[in-house]
Design a protein around this motif. Structure first.
Motif, short mmCIF file in Angstrom:
data_model
loop_
_atom_site.label_atom_id
_atom_site.label_comp_id
_atom_site.label_asym_id
_atom_site.label_seq_id
_atom_site.Cartn_x
_atom_site.Cartn_y
_atom_site.Cartn_z
N ILE A 1 -11.60 -5.27 3.49
CA ILE A 1 -11.18 -4.13 4.30
C ILE A 1 -11.19 -2.89 3.42
CG2 ILE A 1 -9.83 -5.42 5.97
CD1 ILE A 1 -7.32 -4.54 4.45
N VAL A 2 -11.53 -1.76 4.03
CA VAL A 2 -11.55 -0.47 3.34
C VAL A 2 -10.48 0.39 3.99
CG1 VAL A 2 -12.93 1.52 2.69
CG2 VAL A 2 -14.02 -0.71 2.94
N VAL A 3 -9.59 0.96 3.16
CA VAL A 3 -8.45 1.73 3.66
C VAL A 3 -8.49 3.12 3.05
CG1 VAL A 3 -5.95 1.82 3.92
CG2 VAL A 3 -7.10 -0.39 3.75
N THR A 4 -8.36 4.16 3.88
CA THR A 4 -8.27 5.53 3.37
C THR A 4 -6.81 5.95 3.24
OG1 THR A 4 -8.39 6.50 5.59
CG2 THR A 4 -10.47 6.17 4.41
N CYS A 5 -6.56 6.81 2.26
CA CYS A 5 -5.22 7.36 2.06
C CYS A 5 -5.36 8.87 1.90
CB CYS A 5 -4.55 6.75 0.84
SG CYS A 5 -2.93 7.47 0.49
N ALA A 6 -5.04 9.60 2.95
CA ALA A 6 -5.21 11.06 2.93
C ALA A 6 -4.26 11.72 1.95
CB ALA A 6 -5.01 11.63 4.33
N GLU A 7 -3.03 11.20 1.81
CA GLU A 7 -2.04 11.81 0.93
C GLU A 7 -2.43 11.68 -0.54
OE1 GLU A 7 -1.44 9.89 3.44
OE2 GLU A 7 0.25 10.61 4.63
N ASP A 8 -2.96 10.52 -0.94
CA ASP A 8 -3.35 10.29 -2.34
C ASP A 8 -4.79 10.68 -2.62
OD1 ASP A 8 -0.85 9.37 -2.80
OD2 ASP A 8 -1.38 7.25 -2.95
N ASN A 9 -5.55 11.01 -1.56
CA ASN A 9 -6.97 11.34 -1.70
C ASN A 9 -7.74 10.20 -2.35
OD1 ASN A 9 -7.14 14.20 -0.71
ND2 ASN A 9 -5.60 14.48 -2.30
N THR A 10 -7.49 8.98 -1.86
CA THR A 10 -8.15 7.80 -2.40
C THR A 10 -8.68 6.92 -1.28
OG1 THR A 10 -6.06 6.56 -2.48
CG2 THR A 10 -6.73 7.74 -4.48
N VAL A 11 -9.58 6.01 -1.65
CA VAL A 11 -10.06 4.97 -0.77
C VAL A 11 -9.88 3.65 -1.52
CG1 VAL A 11 -12.05 3.98 0.40
CG2 VAL A 11 -11.72 6.45 0.40
N THR A 12 -9.38 2.61 -0.83
CA THR A 12 -9.12 1.33 -1.48
C THR A 12 -9.85 0.22 -0.72
OG1 THR A 12 -6.93 2.04 -2.26
CG2 THR A 12 -7.34 -0.34 -2.15
N ILE A 13 -10.50 -0.65 -1.49
CA ILE A 13 -11.15 -1.84 -0.93
C ILE A 13 -10.29 -3.04 -1.30
CG2 ILE A 13 -13.24 -3.24 -0.91
CD1 ILE A 13 -14.76 -0.78 -1.92
N VAL A 14 -9.88 -3.82 -0.29
CA VAL A 14 -8.98 -4.97 -0.49
C VAL A 14 -9.66 -6.22 0.01
CG1 VAL A 14 -6.71 -5.94 -0.01
CG2 VAL A 14 -6.98 -3.46 -0.19
N SER A 15 -9.64 -7.28 -0.80
CA SER A 15 -10.16 -8.58 -0.34
C SER A 15 -9.10 -9.25 0.52
CB SER A 15 -10.50 -9.47 -1.54
OG SER A 15 -9.34 -9.76 -2.28
N ILE A 16 -9.56 -9.95 1.55
CA ILE A 16 -8.62 -10.63 2.45
C ILE A 16 -8.39 -12.05 1.95
CG2 ILE A 16 -8.28 -11.47 4.80
CD1 ILE A 16 -9.84 -9.13 5.82
N MET A 41 0.85 -1.19 0.00
CA MET A 41 0.00 0.00 0.00
C MET A 41 0.89 1.25 0.00
SD MET A 41 -3.15 -1.15 0.05
CE MET A 41 -4.12 0.25 0.59
N SER A 42 0.54 2.22 -0.84
CA SER A 42 1.37 3.42 -0.92
C SER A 42 1.28 4.25 0.36
CB SER A 42 0.95 4.26 -2.13
OG SER A 42 -0.41 4.66 -2.01
N CYS A 43 0.10 4.32 0.95
CA CYS A 43 -0.07 5.03 2.21
C CYS A 43 -1.35 4.53 2.85
CB CYS A 43 -0.11 6.54 2.01
SG CYS A 43 -1.43 7.09 0.91
N LEU A 44 -1.44 4.64 4.18
CA LEU A 44 -2.59 4.14 4.90
C LEU A 44 -2.97 5.11 6.01
CD1 LEU A 44 -0.29 1.47 4.90
CD2 LEU A 44 -2.49 0.36 4.89
N CYS A 45 -4.27 5.25 6.22
CA CYS A 45 -4.77 6.03 7.36
C CYS A 45 -5.71 5.15 8.17
CB CYS A 45 -5.46 7.30 6.90
SG CYS A 45 -4.32 8.52 6.17
N ALA A 46 -7.01 5.30 7.92
CA ALA A 46 -8.00 4.50 8.65
C ALA A 46 -8.27 3.20 7.92
CB ALA A 46 -9.30 5.30 8.80
N VAL A 47 -8.82 2.22 8.65
CA VAL A 47 -9.17 0.93 8.07
C VAL A 47 -10.48 0.47 8.70
CG1 VAL A 47 -7.77 -0.32 9.74
CG2 VAL A 47 -8.36 -1.42 7.60
#
Length: 465
Positions: free
Chosen positions: A450-465, A436-442
């Motif tokens: 899981i849903v991960v926010t990235c404040a630096e990239d201004n993106t949200v990523t959904i990842v399958s476990i 992951m390039s950057c991570l904030c909340a999960v």
């Protein structure tokens, strides 16, 4: 016979009866122990079966989602190809007709200009007009009928055969089994090991972000993102599709910055908000209607919020002091804002993100000491784990934290650019993702993603476990 002699004669039989009674009691106690062991075994079997059912359900949902995504992409590609071909044909016809129009118009204009002249140029223009008109006289003017790409129906139907997860103790007929799907057909049903979907981007339009920080997911599978820089909450589906938004507004306040979000037992949303003059927690409906506001003291770090749904208590992080004298704690509040207790004040930690599991245990990420601290539902310290490093079970500036239905703890290992999973005792289980390039909340979705926010990239990523 004297009393002493009578007692002496009866001591032996009484002792024998006592021994016999103790033996009977031991048999009963042994039976009770066996029942307790049987209860524990049944509880363990149920828990294992619940896990198997949820895993099978998650895998099937992922497979179906993958199949539908592939079918969608294929149909969209077909529509795009047909659209391009049809549009190209229309443009070719248009260009050809425009050439004819230009030629005829030029001939007519030239003849009109020469009508008043009496020289050989008039005759040459007449000859040219005869040639052009004769050329087009027998032509049929094309009638352009708009051609639109066909509305495509799926050319493949997804069928499912039934697999079974057997419930311990259930009849072999499968009456107490859960049927799950498996795809047959030309499309591959194999889900990518770490399939992910990223959406967002910098901006203020719908679906764009300016410093997205906190995130939570409802049981209805709606993703709520604290779009801090834009002063609003945005809502998305698990496919990253924008659903709606509402401003994090409280009457009388300006330039409000929502930092984190959490859902309570009634399905309402709690948002911690910072303004130029104060900080507070606000409760909204999921549609954005303000219900209440709880004023908070100023904090040094970005404030986080979680909800103990078991007790319907609101947990909010707070850091005070300066320099080396920073003091972090977790405020446990009733929904009316009444303080129940503070947690972790004596632990010497620097609280960042927080979550509460199904048993009411409080888990706090400590980025300063690269640890996760776990407390009981009553606020008693239980254990900590992590420590600075990049090995298995080690952490570097841990950020967002959440738990799954089994009680496993998911940690956004920000400094190592990965997401880690630990069991409920803090034992390392696995790396969920390591790039992951950057991570904030999960946050955890109902389908186990899981849903991960990235404040630096201004993106949200959904990842399958």
């Amino acid at each position: 016979m004297s009393l002493r002699r009578a007692i002496h004669q009866h001591r032996g039989p009484v002792q024998a009866l006592i021994t016999e009674g103790r033996g009977i009691l031991e048999n009963y106690c042994g039976f009770i122990r066996g029942l307790r062991e049987e209860e524990k075994s049944l509880d363990d079997q149920k828990q294992q079966t619940d896990i198997k059912i949820m895993e099978a359900y998650r895998q099937t949902c992922n497979q179906i989602h993958q199949q539908l995504t592939e079918e969608r992409d294929r149909l969209l590609s077909e529509v795009e190809t047909n659209h391009r071909q049809n549009k190209g044909a229309v443009q070719s016809q248009r260009d050809a007709v425009l050439n004819d129009v230009a030629e005829m118009s030029s001939a007519c204009d030239g003849a009109e200009q020469g009508m008043g002249r009496e020289d050989k140029e008039f005759l040459s223009r007449k000859a040219k007009l005869d040639e052009v008109v004769g050329k087009f006289r027998e032509r049929i003017v094309p009638i352009l009928i708009p051609t639109h790409p066909a509305i495509f129906e799926p050319t493949e139907k997804f069928t499912c055969s039934l697999g079974k997860v057997t419930v311990p103790g259930a009849a072999s007929s499968g009456a107490a089994a859960m049927a799950m799907g498996h795809h047959h057909g030309n499309k591959s049903s194999t889900l990518a090991p770490k399939q992910r979907l990223t959406f967002g981007g910098e901006g203020s339009d719908d679906g764009q972000f300016d410093f997205p920080f906190g995130v939570t997911v409802s049981e209805k599978a709606e993703i709520f993102v604290a779009d801090s820089g834009n002063g609003r909450i945005q809502v998305f589906t698990l496919h990253g599709t924008f659903v709606r938004k509402f401003p994090a507004v409280v009457p009388g306040e300006q330039e409000q910055c929502p930092m984190d979000v959490a859902l309570d037992r009634e399905g309402n949303l709690w948002v911690v908000i910072r303004t130029e003059s104060e900080e507070f927690a606000a409760q909204y409906t999921t549609q954005g209607r303000l219900l209440k506001k709880i004023l908070l003291k100023e904090t040094k770090n970005l404030r986080q919020v979680a909800v103990d749904t078991k007790r319907n208590q609101i947990l909010i992080t707070q850091t005070s002091g300066d320099g080396d004298n920073l003091q972090s704690e977790v405020l446990v509040l009733r929904s009316d804002g009444t303080l129940v207790r503070t947690v972790g004040q004596q632990q010497g930690m620097e609280v960042w993100f927080i979550t509460v599991d199904g048993e009411g245990h409080i888990h706090v990420s400590d980025r300063e000491h690269h640890l996760v601290h776990t407390f009981s539902e009553d606020g008693q310290f239980l254990f900590q784990y992590g420590g600075l490093g990049s090995g298995e079970g080690q952490l570097k500036e841990p950020a967002g934290i959440c738990t799954d239905r089994a009680g496993n703890i998911i940690v956004a290992d920000r400094g190592n650019r990965r997401v880690e999973m630990f069991d409920k005792t803090g034992r390392f289980i696995k790396h969920i993702t390591t790039d992951m390039s950057c991570l904030c909340a999960v946050a955890m979705t109902p389908l186990g993603q899981i849903v991960v926010t990235c404040a630096e990239d201004n993106t949200v990523t959904i990842v399958s476990i």
